[in-house]
Structures are given as structure tokens and as C-alpha cells.
Write a protein that holds these residues in place. Structure first.
Motif, PDB file in Angstrom:
ATOM      1  N   LYS A 159      43.729  37.679  43.024  1.00  0.00           N
ATOM      2  CA  LYS A 159      44.015  37.390  44.424  1.00  0.00           C
ATOM      3  C   LYS A 159      44.029  35.876  44.620  1.00  0.00           C
ATOM      4  CE  LYS A 159      41.758  41.685  45.803  1.00  0.00           C
ATOM      5  NZ  LYS A 159      40.546  42.294  46.410  1.00  0.00           N
TER       6      LYS A 159
ATOM      7  N   THR B  12      42.620  39.621  36.013  1.00  0.00           N
ATOM      8  CA  THR B  12      41.984  38.365  36.425  1.00  0.00           C
ATOM      9  C   THR B  12      41.461  37.607  35.215  1.00  0.00           C
ATOM     10  OG1 THR B  12      41.389  39.299  38.584  1.00  0.00           O
ATOM     11  CG2 THR B  12      40.203  37.332  37.874  1.00  0.00           C
TER      12      THR B  12
ATOM     13  N   MET C 153      46.701  43.966  47.652  1.00  0.00           N
ATOM     14  CA  MET C 153      46.621  44.513  46.297  1.00  0.00           C
ATOM     15  C   MET C 153      47.829  45.404  46.081  1.00  0.00           C
ATOM     16  SD  MET C 153      43.633  46.950  44.814  1.00  0.00           S
ATOM     17  CE  MET C 153      42.415  45.821  45.462  1.00  0.00           C
TER      18      MET C 153
ATOM     19  N   GLU D 111      42.422  45.135  38.134  1.00  0.00           N
ATOM     20  CA  GLU D 111      42.174  43.822  38.724  1.00  0.00           C
ATOM     21  C   GLU D 111      41.241  42.998  37.837  1.00  0.00           C
ATOM     22  OE1 GLU D 111      40.541  41.670  42.820  1.00  0.00           O
ATOM     23  OE2 GLU D 111      40.453  43.846  42.628  1.00  0.00           O
TER      24      GLU D 111
ATOM     25  N   TYR E 196      47.451  40.254  41.088  1.00  0.00           N
ATOM     26  CA  TYR E 196      46.149  39.796  40.617  1.00  0.00           C
ATOM     27  C   TYR E 196      46.350  38.557  39.749  1.00  0.00           C
ATOM     28  CZ  TYR E 196      44.819  44.560  41.892  1.00  0.00           C
ATOM     29  OH  TYR E 196      44.616  45.738  42.556  1.00  0.00           O
TER      30      TYR E 196
END
Length: 611
Positions: A539, A515, A1, A511, A537
Motif C-alpha cells: 500500500k 510487500t 486492495m 499482501e 501491494y
């Protein structure tokens, strides 16, 4: 991250960069092959250089045209402006889309996976191939910059330039939009010479740092929103040939402000002070940001019917389509996209799959998935009717997977694209990405996620959670998801049920925002890849294959695409430090390292991911 903290010579010739082997024209070399010609009236030329002055002088036209031949050409260019502008808009992103975007950006973003043996170990797996990877650079400099210069000079040096002010700056807004994609692909690049509509005749054009490119883009957008007057009825308007906004200056202004906010977020880690200023200017501008999905920046394709903005020529050589089906299944759903379709929410669309001879199971998935993708196992017959095998499931391909095949039945999901262009229908839900459907490049949903991040950073007003919810809803609305399925998905979102937005953990909130923005931005790999590099982001899985020969370290992600081999003949490139920085593993200016303190002030330990 990732931790986040939040001169000028004017030229007469309009013969522009004619050689495809370099991004500059090599047909008019002087005694010094690397000198830009100094053409002015005293030396027999037609353009009079003017020293750039003011805030915009270095990125705007700062010269006069007096040569009769050049003025005659400008008259012709003005007559051709509508068709030139249409092509400028259309080819800006569509030009050679398969090799400029599908094989690189879309895969690097995690949206798609390569499904063709020919490309295993090639661009999708980080191996540079000049025949493919150089196309974007070439089209930008050889084609789009030529069209841009032709349009700007025609508007600026027409007999009554005051009529063309709006269209002049609308053209510059779109140029910034294209330049953003180019610099976010390669990094530093020649910019100011082309932004000011000059026509270089040698390959000695200086590179601008990416920081300077962003500075120039910000100023061009600010100049545009300060100058365009949508209420001025005397202004020249390109309407039907404006395949983005049909001549609506108000929509162009809202797009420009939203684009300013996109750029501000992009530089938030490397220059937070400038980012805040630019974001707040965009948010407070009187023309506002995108207001609904009607403001989406989208390109209407040639294959669309005339009433929708296309030309419906029936030809197949210049139509576009997501390459999943259009190129016999070259690209398929990516593993990362499938993962997030399944894991971000406990609600959504329900569907049935067969799990055994006499057994079936009900599953729940993001309702956008069945709109965008077929289930696996499609055959020539089922593609012809756009009908799924309702006993199969959706499945994504991991990046770097080598055992790919395009033989039916397909093992991965294909985009809902009419395989035969002749069967494409405008706005056909059964084949969402068909040849007649417009492509969104910056949409209302993205604008709301940009506002969510802005609010998180303390730029402007509003609640990050409220903008997040609105962004998800706007994405559902774009895909015409039913109210029940959209609400089920939103109600089941983990980020809205696990205390994320009330936690005070701004990194965790970021995040969640990025996302969902990544989900909404699909299939725009340009933006998806850029945001992943900026924020880490969402992930994504580490690629299974790395064919870069060490250029991208093992276990890390590609950072940029190499400059084309043609730049090896550019003296400005050779004499700079560009060759030493020309690595696909090198971060762009705004892609900061992972070992910097967080600007959110959470006070925790630094967080890292494998890069």
C-alpha cells in the motif's frame, strides 16, 4: 486492495532504424512509404522469406540469407559478437538510466522521491515529457534490437550454426528480459517482427497486443530451456564479455525458468489458466530455478575491475550509479520505503539519534536501510568520506513533494553511492550503490517470493510461509546483514506473529509476500512498479502532486507511460486503436480492475483501494 484471481518478410539490410526521431528507419522509403520492402533473390535481394512453421515460427528466424554482401556482413558480425553481446547486456538497462528509470519507474514504485526543482511538475509528477520518457522506447528499438538482430543472424547463418545454438538462445532469453520491461512500461508494442531478428526499413511495423507479447515471450523462454545444452562442450561460449553470468549456460537456464515464473505471476489475474500452466512448467523444468544469490541476474558495470567483469576504463561518461548522489542528489529515499523500513518488523538494526541538547534515543529499523542509505544532513565533506552524521535519522521524501532542494544539509536520505566515480570501490559496504557495484535485476530473493506466491496459488509444492521466510533471509544475505540482525528482523515480522500465514486469508498472505518482495527487489523500479500495479501491494501513499492534466485521475496512480511522439509517424500506430488507448491512466492488459470476484474463494466482500 485489489482482489486477485490468482508474413514474415526477411530483409537484407543491416542498417537498422537509424533515425532517432522514430523507432524505425525512414531512409529507404519506396513508392508506397508505408510498405515493408519485399526483398528476395528474384527481386535482387538476398534474404529468402520462409513461411513460419511450428510453435516458434512467428518469433524465430524464418528466412534464409543468400546475398554475398549480407553474408560478408554476417561474418563481420560474428567476429564482433563478444563485444556486441557485452554492450547488449550492459546498455540493456543502464542506457540513460536517469531519464529512463530514475525519474519514472523508481519514483512510481515508491522507492525514491524527486529532489530537484527542475523536475517538479515533470515526469515524477505524471507529466509526460517526450525528451525523457521516450528514451526507453528509442533505446530498445534503435539500439538493443539492432544488436540482437546482428547477434542472432551471425549465429544462425554462420558456416557452422550448430556451434552457436546455446549462445543463440541465451541472447533470446535476454531479449525477452528487455522486452518485458518495455511492454510493462508502455503496453502493446511491436514485438514479433523484432523477436524474429527482422530489420524493418519503414515505420509501418504492426503492434502486437500485450497478450500476444506475453505469449511470444513465454514461447521464446520455453524454446530456450528446451534447446540449450549446458553439457555440450562443443558450444561456442562468450565468457568474459558475458557480464551477467560469465558464459555459464546453467545459470542462464535457471534465470530463464525464474523469469518464466515472474511472467506467470504477472498474468495470474487476467489469464489464470495460462499462468498456472506456465508456472508449473517452469517449476518442474529439469534445469530448475535460481539456487542461491550466486545465480542473481546482475550486470557488472564498466567501472568494476577487470577481474570482476568490468573494463576499469576510468571514464565517467558511461558509468552508472543510483542518481541520489551521482547526479547531485536528484533522487532520494521515498516516503513509502522509509515507512516500510520502520513498520514491518519490531526487530532489526539498532541505532542512536540525538533528540535534544543532551538527550538521545535508540531506534530499530530494517537492517537493509543503513546498508543502502545515508542519514539526512550529509555534506560535501561527509559524502567524500562516506560517513553519516550519527546524530541524524533516516528520512524519505513523499511523492509529489514540491519544496525540494539539493542544497546541503539534505533533508532526505541519499543512497550510499560514492559521489566521485574515481573513489568507487568494487563491493564497498560504505557505499553500496557505488559505480563499481553490480546491479541485480532479478535475484534469488525474488525467486523465493515468486515461489511463495506460486505455492499460495496451488502451483507446485511447498509452503508459502517457508518460502516467505527464505526470501527475507536471502535478501538479508545479499546485503551481508549479520546473522543476529537478520534473525532479529525475521523474528519481529508482524506477518509471522499476527497469524497471517495461518489465517487462511489468502489476500492477506499475498499482501505480506508482495510487500517483502517489493522490499527485496529495491532498487529495481521496473519490477517494483509493475508488481504494485498488478497487486496494489504494498500500500503506497497517494502522490501529493498530479501534473498529468487529468490524464491520470486525481487520487489515482499512474498506470503506464505514453508512447513517444515519434509513433505519430507510424502508420500502423495511427491506423490502429492505439491513439485512443494512449493514456497514462489506462491499465495494462494484466492490470485487472478492482471489481472482479476473488479467485481465492475467501467469500468476503470485494476489497478496493483508491486508484
Amino acid at each position: 486492495m485489489k482482489t486477485n484471481k490468482f508474413a514474415v518478410l526477411a530483409l537484407t539490410s543491416l542498417l537498422f532504424m537509424g533515425s532517432a526521431t522514430s523507432c524505425y528507419d525512414l531512409t529507404d522509403l519506396s513508392d508506397d512509404p508505408y510498405a515493408l520492402p519485399n526483398k528476395n533473390p528474384e527481386q535482387g535481394g538476398g534474404d529468402t522469406p520462409v513461411e513460419p512453421v511450428g510453435e516458434y515460427g512467428d518469433v524465430d528466424i524464418s528466412y534464409e540469407v543468400t546475398d554475398p554482401e549480407a553474408l560478408a556482413q554476417i561474418k563481420d558480425d560474428l567476429a564482433a559478437a563478444p563485444s556486441t553481446f557485452r554492450n547488449f547486456l550492459y546498455e540493456g538497462y543502464y542506457n540513460d538510466y536517469q531519464i529512463t528509470t530514475n525519474l519514472t519507474h523508481d519514483i512510481y514504485a515508491g522507492y525514491t522521491g524527486n529532489n530537484k526543482q527542475k523536475f517538479v511538475g515533470n515526469c515524477p509528477d505524471y507529466s509526460y515529457d517526450d525528451g525523457y520518457c521516450a528514451a526507453r522506447w528509442t533505446h530498445f528499438y534503435v539500439d538493443r534490437c539492432k544488436e540482437y538482430a546482428s547477434l542472432l543472424r551471425a549465429f544462425k547463418f554462420s558456416p557452422n550454426p550448430e556451434r552457436y545454438v546455446n549462445q543463440y538462445h541465451i541472447t533470446r532469453i535476454y531479449f525477452v528480459f528487455l522486452a518485458l520491461a518495455n511492454t510493462d512500461t508502455y503496453g502493446d508494442m511491436p514485438f514479433k517482427v523484432y523477436a524474429s531478428a527482422q530489420t524493418p526499413e519503414t515505420n509501418n511495423v504492426p503492434y502486437d497486443s500485450q497478450a500476444d507479447v506475453y505469449d511470444g515471450m513465454f514461447r521464446m523462454l520455453r524454446q530456450a530451456v528446451e534447446t540449450i545444452d549446458p553439457d555440450d562442450a562443443s558450444q561456442y561460449v562468450i565468457d568474459s564479455d558475458d557480464i551477467c553470468y560469465r558464459g555459464d549456460a546453467g545459470k542462464w537456464l535457471r534465470f530463464a525458468n525464474t523469469l518464466r515464473l515472474r511472467l506467470a505471476c504477472r498474468i495470474s489475474n487476467v489469464d489464470p489458466v495460462r499462468a498456472k500452466k506456465e508456472a508449473e512448467d517452469a517449476l518442474s523444468n529439469k534445469w530448475g530455478l535460481m539456487q542461491s544469490n550466486d545465480d542473481n541476474m546482475k550486470t557488472v558495470p564498466r567501472y568494476a575491475p577487470v577481474e570482476a567483469g568490468g573494463i576499469n576504463d576510468g571514464g565517467q561518461e558511461n558509468v552508472h550509479g543510483m542518481c541520489s548522489v551521482a547526479y547531485n542528489g536528484d533522487c532520494v529515499m521515498g516516503w513509502d520505503l522509509e515507512n516500510y523500513y520502520r513498520t514491518l518488523s519490531t526487530g532489526g538494526a539498532t541505532y542512536i539519534i540525538k533528540t535534544g541538547r543532551n538527550s538521545k534515543v535508540e531506534k530499530v529499523i530494517d537492517p537493509r536501510c543503513p546498508i543502502c542509505w545515508y542519514r539526512i544532513g550529509m555534506t560535501a565533506e561527509s559524502l567524500a568520506t562516506a560517513e553519516d552524521d550519527l546524530e541524524e535519522d533516516f528520512k524519505g521524501c513523499p511523492k509529489g513533494y514540491v519544496n525540494v532542494t539539493m542544497l546541503a544539509p539534505n533533508q532526505f536520505s541519499l543512497t550510499r553511492t560514492a559521489k566521485d566515480p574515481a573513489k568507487s570501490k568494487y563491493h564497498d559496504p560504505k557505499s553500496w550503490f557505488n559505480y563499481a557495484e553490480p546491479t541485480v535485476w532479478l535475484g534469488y530473493a525474488e525467486s523465493l517470493f515468486l515461489r511463495a506466491e506460486a505455492a499460495l496459488r496451488g502451483w507446485g509444492s511447498g509452503s508459502p510461509e517457508d518460502f516467505y521466510r527464505q526470501g527475507v533471509q536471502a535478501s538479508m544475505d545479499y546485503y551481508e546483514i549479520s546473522a543476529a540482525e537478520a534473525q532479529s528482523y525475521i523474528n519481529g515480522l508482524a506477518a509471522l506473529n499476527d497469524g497471517t500465514f495461518g489465517s487462511g486469508d489468502k489476500e492477506k498472505i499475498l499482501e505480506a509476500i508482495i510487500t517483502q518482495k517489493w522490499m527485496a527487489v529495491f532498487p529495481n523500479g521496473n519490477e517494483g512498479w509493475a508488481e504494485f500495479r498488478r497487486t496494489d501491494y504494498p500500500k503506497l501513499m497517494t502522490p501529493l502532486t498530479n501534473a498529468s492534466g487529468g490524464d491520470v485521475p486525481e487520487g489515482h496512480f499512474i498506470k503506464r507511460i505514453l508512447y513517444p511522439n515519434s509513433e505519430n509517424s507510424n502508420k500502423a500506430f495511427i491506423d490502429s486503436d492505439m491513439p485512443s488507448k494512449n493514456s497514462q491512466g489506462r491499465r495494462l492488459w494484466w492490470d485487472v480492475s478492482d471489481d472482479i470476484p476473488s479467485n481465492f474463494g475467501n467469500g468476503g466482500a470485494l476489497l478496493r483501494i483508491r486508484r
